[in-house]
Design an enzyme around this catalytic site. Structure first.
Site, short mmCIF file in Angstrom:
data_model
loop_
_atom_site.label_atom_id
_atom_site.label_comp_id
_atom_site.label_asym_id
_atom_site.label_seq_id
_atom_site.Cartn_x
_atom_site.Cartn_y
_atom_site.Cartn_z
N ARG A 178 0.85 -1.19 0.00
CA ARG A 178 0.00 0.00 0.00
C ARG A 178 0.88 1.23 0.00
O ARG A 178 2.10 1.16 0.21
CB ARG A 178 -0.92 0.01 1.23
CG ARG A 178 -0.17 0.05 2.54
CD ARG A 178 -0.99 0.57 3.69
NE ARG A 178 -0.29 0.39 4.96
CZ ARG A 178 0.69 1.13 5.41
NH1 ARG A 178 1.15 2.13 4.67
NH2 ARG A 178 1.26 0.89 6.58
N ILE B 6 4.52 3.92 8.04
CA ILE B 6 4.32 2.84 8.99
C ILE B 6 3.07 3.08 9.84
O ILE B 6 2.75 4.22 10.18
CB ILE B 6 5.56 2.66 9.90
CG1 ILE B 6 5.50 1.34 10.68
CG2 ILE B 6 5.74 3.86 10.83
CD1 ILE B 6 6.82 0.98 11.35
N HIS C 298 -1.40 -2.21 13.66
CA HIS C 298 -2.69 -2.87 13.80
C HIS C 298 -2.63 -3.78 15.02
O HIS C 298 -1.59 -4.41 15.27
CB HIS C 298 -3.01 -3.72 12.57
CG HIS C 298 -3.15 -2.93 11.30
ND1 HIS C 298 -4.07 -1.92 11.16
CD2 HIS C 298 -2.48 -3.01 10.12
CE1 HIS C 298 -3.97 -1.41 9.94
NE2 HIS C 298 -3.00 -2.04 9.30
N LEU D 299 -5.71 5.10 7.02
CA LEU D 299 -6.17 4.41 5.81
C LEU D 299 -5.07 4.37 4.77
O LEU D 299 -4.14 5.18 4.79
CB LEU D 299 -7.44 5.05 5.25
CG LEU D 299 -7.43 6.54 4.92
CD1 LEU D 299 -6.98 6.77 3.50
CD2 LEU D 299 -8.82 7.11 5.11
N GLY D 300 -5.18 3.39 3.91
CA GLY D 300 -4.23 3.23 2.82
C GLY D 300 -4.79 2.27 1.80
O GLY D 300 -5.52 1.34 2.15
N GLY E 39 -7.38 -0.75 3.09
CA GLY E 39 -8.57 -0.03 3.52
C GLY E 39 -8.34 0.89 4.69
O GLY E 39 -7.40 1.69 4.68
N LEU E 40 -9.16 0.74 5.75
CA LEU E 40 -9.12 1.67 6.88
C LEU E 40 -9.05 0.92 8.19
O LEU E 40 -9.40 -0.26 8.28
CB LEU E 40 -10.33 2.60 6.84
CG LEU E 40 -11.73 1.98 6.93
CD1 LEU E 40 -12.15 1.72 8.38
CD2 LEU E 40 -12.75 2.89 6.25
N CYS F 215 2.37 6.89 10.50
CA CYS F 215 2.23 7.38 9.12
C CYS F 215 3.35 8.33 8.73
O CYS F 215 3.20 9.15 7.82
CB CYS F 215 0.85 8.02 8.93
SG CYS F 215 -0.51 6.90 9.32
#
Length: 219
Positions: free
Chosen positions: A73, A77, A80, A141-142, A153-154, A171
């Site tokens: 994507r 960085i 999750h 999101l990416g 996605g998100l 990010c």
């Protein structure tokens, strides 16, 4: 302007390891044809850092037991983990007559609308995809676009341990703090967050009400 209704499958996937799920998204996108239904995958991941195509290793500030997976994507960085509502959008953009920028704004809009339902005033920022509450980031999101179709996605922070974000520049932004619904006093389950976000995404994808998209706030 509305477009003709395009079938959309919403799949609840549970808690899945990151890398096999990413490979499954790639395979789905590579194998899909003109009649393949679009899908939303609702899931959570065990702890993992993901580093985008242009990601710089220096944005990982502190090594830990959390694995780092280099993926395809855009962006830098992110983290999750359990308690985060992840939705992957496997969407044929050409069929829905969507540009990539429209898709990004649509994802952000779904997040803004759902957060507003819970009394949270959030915003998007120019040049920094995601959704922010004050000076903190609550959703990332990416996307990856292949053959005119999206995947990734998100991710909305619902009720999770936020400490892994302190080990990275989220990010790619030094000093950016992250927050969650729980930290903001909103007590909901990941399942409820998934359900509300999926419903709003589905509505926006079917209706595409561009005039309803919230304005961008300068960073």
């Amino acid at each position: 302007m509305a477009v003709e209704t395009v079938p959309l499958n919403v799949r609840t996937r549970g808690v899945l390891p990151y890398e096999p799920t990413w490979r499954e998204m790639q395979a789905f996108t590579a194998e899909r044809g003109p009649e393949t239904k679009d899908e939303l995958w609702l899931l959570q991941h065990p702890p993992v850092y993901t580093l985008g195509l242009a990601g710089k290793a220096e944005h990982l500030l502190e090594a830990s037991e959390i694995p780092v997976v280099k993926i395809d994507r855009g962006g830098q960085i992110t983290y999750h983990g359990p308690g985060q509502a992840v939705i992957y959008l496997l969407i044929d953009l050409h069929r829905r007559k969507l540009m990539v920028r429209q898709m990004v704004r649509l994802m952000e809009q779904a997040l803004l609308d759902v957060l507003a339902d819970w009394g949270i005033s959030a915003e998007r920022r120019e040049g920094a995809p995601g959704v922010y509450v004050g000076e903190t980031k609550i959703a990332a999101l990416g996307l990856k676009i292949s053959r005119g179709c999206s995947y990734h996605g998100l991710a909305l922070n619902v009720d999770m341990d936020l400490s892994p974000f302190a080990r990275i520049n989220p990010c790619g932004y030094e000093g950016l703090a992250c927050t969650s619904l729980q930290a903001l006093g909103v007590r909901v389950s990941v399942e409820e967050a998934h359900a509300r976000l999926a419903a709003r995404l589905e509505a926006l994808l079917h209706e595409l009400p561009q005039t309803a998209l919230a304005p961008v706030t300068a960073q």
